[in-house]
Write a protein that holds these residues in place. Structure first.
Motif, PDB file in Angstrom:
ATOM      1  N   ILE A 109       0.790  -1.214   0.000  1.00  0.00           N
ATOM      2  CA  ILE A 109       0.000   0.000   0.000  1.00  0.00           C
ATOM      3  C   ILE A 109       0.828   1.272   0.000  1.00  0.00           C
ATOM      4  N   LEU A 110       1.926   1.203   0.706  1.00  0.00           N
ATOM      5  CA  LEU A 110       2.763   2.393   0.816  1.00  0.00           C
ATOM      6  C   LEU A 110       2.967   3.066  -0.529  1.00  0.00           C
ATOM      7  N   SER A 157      -0.963  12.500   4.280  1.00  0.00           N
ATOM      8  CA  SER A 157      -1.470  13.338   3.202  1.00  0.00           C
ATOM      9  C   SER A 157      -2.802  13.915   3.666  1.00  0.00           C
ATOM     10  N   LEU A 159       1.062   3.371  -2.824  1.00  0.00           N
ATOM     11  CA  LEU A 159      -0.109   4.124  -3.264  1.00  0.00           C
ATOM     12  C   LEU A 159       0.045   5.611  -3.003  1.00  0.00           C
ATOM     13  N   PHE A 160       0.617   5.922  -1.836  1.00  0.00           N
ATOM     14  CA  PHE A 160       0.725   7.359  -1.580  1.00  0.00           C
ATOM     15  C   PHE A 160       2.161   7.880  -1.484  1.00  0.00           C
TER      16      PHE A 160
END
Lengths: 654, 654
Positions: B9-10, B328, B12-13
């Motif tokens: 997932i990391l 974020s 992803l952002f």
């Protein structure tokens, strides 16, 4: 400090109302309507009191029904049964024939049911009209005119303010005020141009100056740079358009989200919050939090012991009244564009109702703060990012007590918290001096030079709040939770220390009299008979802000009158008659009524209906930034649910 | 607490950026651009270090130019002269070949100009990647799988978090973390479902579990009622449409009203405010206020001394980094609709730049508060009613450090004040217990039962701020103003007492180490060489909020590492190398670097460039309202101009 000035202008915003504006009775704690006020006056004027000379009205308020009756009424309205009607009664304090009389007027019986002559120390609140007289008649006094001409000052440019004179050990006192005057000469910031060196006492019974001493002449500070004006009106900021406003106001009853409470405008306390309850979605019922909350007294001592200043030790709420000093709120400046307003009625010295438009405003506040949020990346394959912006409800009133403006906020949160905020703005009290720079000063001047020839005097503000918390019912106790450093005894790990919480229920008034220190402590009002789902005591915590206590000597007269300001926290068993921390008759009081006196009995406070008293304090060392107008100085405290709910109530509706 | 979880997932952002996104250099304190980061990595990989095994990047930051040079650059840009260009240099800490190396990389020379092997105590910040490894590899460890099957738990429903292990007197240490695991089983609030009783130490050099002890089994708390979700999105609240916004952002330089300052995103401190000056309309020039301000260290000790908890004494900023933990920001939840966003770049363990979109938001805030107001009725024939609504500017960042979310605000006011605010929200750290009600508990449990089988542990949060104030220049002093009760000596009036202000310039570091108490005191940084128009010392006041100090024993290991948390206020002479209150190598530090150590020299602080260190503290006794998600708990302090201006600056523009 209390100012009453004066001039015919007053009629501009206090419009006398007659029998036209009527309001139907909705809640037993509703303030008196104009119709009721007129009836009260008619009843008194047709009674045995009609022969009294110079009858003036110093205090007129609802004589409140018993708490049990009010609560019973509330629960019957909730159950849709016909609510019991209440006999509406008023408490009235008049002065007539040189006597102070306490009256109970029954509106349904149209009669005075109690008439008692008060013979104790102190006097009831002053009226606008007598303060106006004191100012105008002083300005016509020949001795004063002589003083002005000696100083080459024009009388048309003078403003005089009557100030309460305090009590300094006199055995015989009279109703009187001290007068201090200013030379405007075109400026509007009158406080920056004091005419120092003249002592004037004005007798309010004789209506004349009884002491006059022109002692010395001080230079007049410059007028330049003392003005303050709103900068040109700009289109913004407009306020958030909360299309899904949850606010409803029915008469004096406000519902917002889970909260329901009563808002009243009161001549003495200003805004009063009553019967505040919060709906618990899990228990599917309203739960009681605050039966009544309001400012009970203020104490504003100035720290200059010289002749011109020593007596300035004001108790504004009792001597004059925060409600009487309430200002009509300015939309878009005092309250944002989404605010709704509530009018108030004040009763003048003649017993007449006067409309104060926009006495209170109520608005949803959104400051860009975050109510709660979390991002969770601990669940494989997902990023869970949740949160909500914070929207609160603010009830606001502003009291302009002469030079100072007090902004009084009650802010309700969806979490169940109530933040009680105070903002201080307006103009400082200042004295003239021959000095133009601090370098020249070799003596004590008791304040800060804020401009050439002008010293703003050191002072305090203490606001004592009456907080009749009823946490989920009447049977409450006061708990002190101390955080204690502990040594690890049997070492199974290399850790040597930790802190733990030691809870103590305080049993009597003397124990609950607390001066806050830096020891880590939590103060809570808990329900002695109810527990949460996992057995914690149900409670609300008093979260104090930065707080102060009075630094005056215990034997100093102003301190004797307000001895309670030595401690920030007091707890008393509920007694309907105990409302005013400094005593009811605050003007020239001797300290023989109020919180300090009541608590000498050291009554039991465990498992009882109790009242919490909290004093918010400011020590104000003026700075040049406070001149010519102060940026708002803020402080607050919070009443915070602490094991009141079984879990964070905002998640009930997830 | 620091969490790093983990999963693909990391990406992803944190999107890896290459040589595409370039940014021209604008201010010497600008953070490293992606282009610069890539250059740094290229320089190192082409250097003598390229042969090192397992080279990982633990810290990469601008190596700041000297303060004098930065100030000179700033003044030359103001005078429109060609600003001097700066050699851009980076400070880099890598681990390679089992050694920690401190490098200075010169970007213009494209070379490593300093290479130093660090052999002291403690380790540099941990990387995402190694924490991710620690979590994933633990979940595959056969001993752990055996423990799960003994408990009938499915491995697919387990999340593990690596926690820093602190230092507890070991003479020999290794880079390692402790692992704690949770059983989700469908829920997302993992912290509410701890799998207690297992001690796991993961060695970060060997990349394997080196200690494994399955000690006992505790019941799993219920999953029901632990979820938190934003309530359905509603149209409001929108934010004020300030049509006359005064905000301008050029690169990292923000101008708003009279304020001008630099905002940087930093992997360790998070948001950094630099070179903040305010324009003085009367003097017609910018005047310096704050050279640098940021969070320097945090300390979060938990108060449970037992095996599962004793080591949880986190120093998040130094062990991991508030910038690395930055989230974020969510528009309309974390920041209002009028917010403008600033992206940030983080550098991963491979030395690669990763974009963090919306790392910082900047917005004008209007909460319905009143900036100043006054109504004056003392001028005959007029009612003067003036005032302005308060609009401030907020710079915000949010660090999500595992379970907790820290909201970090810098709020600039038109009056010259800066309010530094912190909001704590997120999820509590909790342990499982067999108890379902407090009535059953006869032992110490070190926290509050917030749900059946679930105890939230007592803990503290200390946030220590680095505040390099330069009040109108470099030559500053620290002044303690004590309010002292005085007896009136020669009685000319009946007043007996007052308070006065006793100012004292503190000369050396030891004097300026202050534990706040209830004695009324003002703390100021003053300019020793400049005075106002009437001769007052030019200064800024530190207005502390409710504050706390650490209650741990002085000889307890976590306290040895963070000894500075026993006092809220410290003052040091400016030294460019002194930035991190708990020492640079915070992970497993021994307390031999940082504020406590530097100040042992007891250096002079009078009439010098000085730095103020303030620790904001929270003692957190959890309540049921903190579960399953905490409503934001707030605290703040204020830097307030106090005789900095000749008068209230908002009246300059009247």
């Amino acid at each position: 400090m209390l100012s009453m000035n004066f001039s015919i202008i007053l009629v501009l915003f206090f419009v006398a109302i007659n029998f036209l504006n009527t309001q139907s009775f909705q809640h037993p704690l509703d303030p008196l309507s104009p119709k009721e006020i007129n009836e009260i006056r008619a009843i008194i004027e047709n009674s045995h009191l009609k022969t009294l000379t110079n009858l003036t009205y110093h205090f007129v308020d609802v004589d409140e029904p018993e708490k049990d009756d009010v609560l019973h009424w509330l629960s019957s309205t909730k159950s849709n049964r016909q609510p019991k009607s209440f006999p509406r009664r008023a408490k009235v304090v008049v002065i007539g024939g040189k006597q102070t009389r306490e009256l109970i007027v029954d509106l349904s019986k149209r009669s005075i049911v109690l008439d008692h002559v008060y013979k104790g120390h102190g006097y009831p609140p002053l009226t606008f009209e007598e303060l106006l007289q004191a100012s105008l008649l002083t300005q016509k006094d020949p001795r004063f005119l002589t003083s002005l001409s000696k100083r080459n000052l024009k009388s048309s440019q003078v403003s005089c303010l009557p100030l309460t004179k305090g009590w300094f050990g006199e055995h015989v006192s009279k109703r009187a005020v001290k007068i201090t005057c200013f030379y405007r000469n075109g400026t509007t910031n009158i406080y920056g141009r004091p005419i120092n060196g003249i002592t004037i006492i004005f007798d309010l019974e004789l209506l004349k100056v009884t002491t006059y001493m022109d002692r010395y002449r001080a230079p007049l500070p410059k007028a330049e740079g003392t003005e303050f004006h709103s900068r040109p009106l700009k289109p913004g900021p407009s306020f958030p358009n909360t299309t899904n406003s949850k606010l409803s106001i029915q008469g004096n009853v406000v519902t917002w989200g889970d909260w329901k409470f009563h808002v009243a405008f009161n001549s003495r306390a200003g805004v009063i919050i009553s019967t505040a309850s919060i709906f618990d979605s899990k228990e599917n019922k309203y739960r009681r939090v605050l039966y009544r909350g309001h400012v009970s007294e203020t104490f504003v001592p100035y720290m200059d012991p010289t002749e011109d200043w020593y007596y300035r030790t004001f108790m504004d709420v009792g001597e004059f009244g925060f409600g009487k000093a309430a200002d009509s709120l300015q939309p878009l400046v005092d309250c944002p564009g989404n605010a709704r307003f509530m009018d108030g009625y004040l009763i003048d010295g003649f017993g007449m109702p006067n409309l104060l438009p926009r006495a209170i405003c109520i608005f949803e506040k959104y400051s860009g703060d975050v109510a709660w949020r979390h991002t969770e990346i601990g669940v494989p394959g997902r990023v869970i990012r949740d949160g909500e912006p914070e929207v609160t409800l603010v009830v606001r009133m502003i009291a302009t007590v002469g030079n100072y403006d007090y902004i009084l906020d009650w802010e309700f949160r969806q979490t169940g918290s109530i933040t009680v905020g105070v903002g201080l703005t307006g103009v400082l009290e200042m004295k003239a001096t021959s000095y133009t720079s601090t370098d020249q000063i070799k003596e004590e001047v008791y304040g800060t030079m804020v401009a050439p020839n002008l010293i703003a005097i050191n002072h305090d503000h203490f606001l004592t709040y009456y907080l009749d918390l009823d946490i989920d019912g009447d049977n409450n106790s006061f708990m002190k939770s101390s955080l204690q450093s502990k040594r690890v005894k049997r070492m199974t790990t290399p850790r040597k220390s930790y802190w733990r919480v030691k809870n103590k229920i305080l049993k009597r008034e003397a124990e609950a009299r607390i001066r806050l220190d830096s020891k880590p402590t939590q103060l809570l009002v808990v329900n002695s008979n109810k527990k949460t789902n996992v057995g914690n005591l149900i409670g609300y915590q008093l979260v104090t802000g930065q707080s102060a206590y009075s630094l005056l000597a215990n034997d100093d007269y102003p301190q004797i009158r307000t001895a309670y300001t030595k401690y920030q926290v007091w707890v008393t068993p509920y007694d309907k008659s105990e409302r005013w921390a400094g005593g009811f008759y605050a003007d020239q009081s001797h300290g023989d009524d109020g919180l300090t006196v009541w608590t000498r009995r050291n009554r039991k406070i465990e498992n009882k209906d109790i009242v919490l008293w909290y004093t918010m304090g400011f020590h104000h060392v003026p700075s040049q930034e406070d001149f010519p107008i102060m940026a708002t100085l803020r402080s607050s405290f919070e009443l915070k649910p602490t094991n009141f709910f079984d879990q964070n109530p905002i998640t009930y509706k997830s």
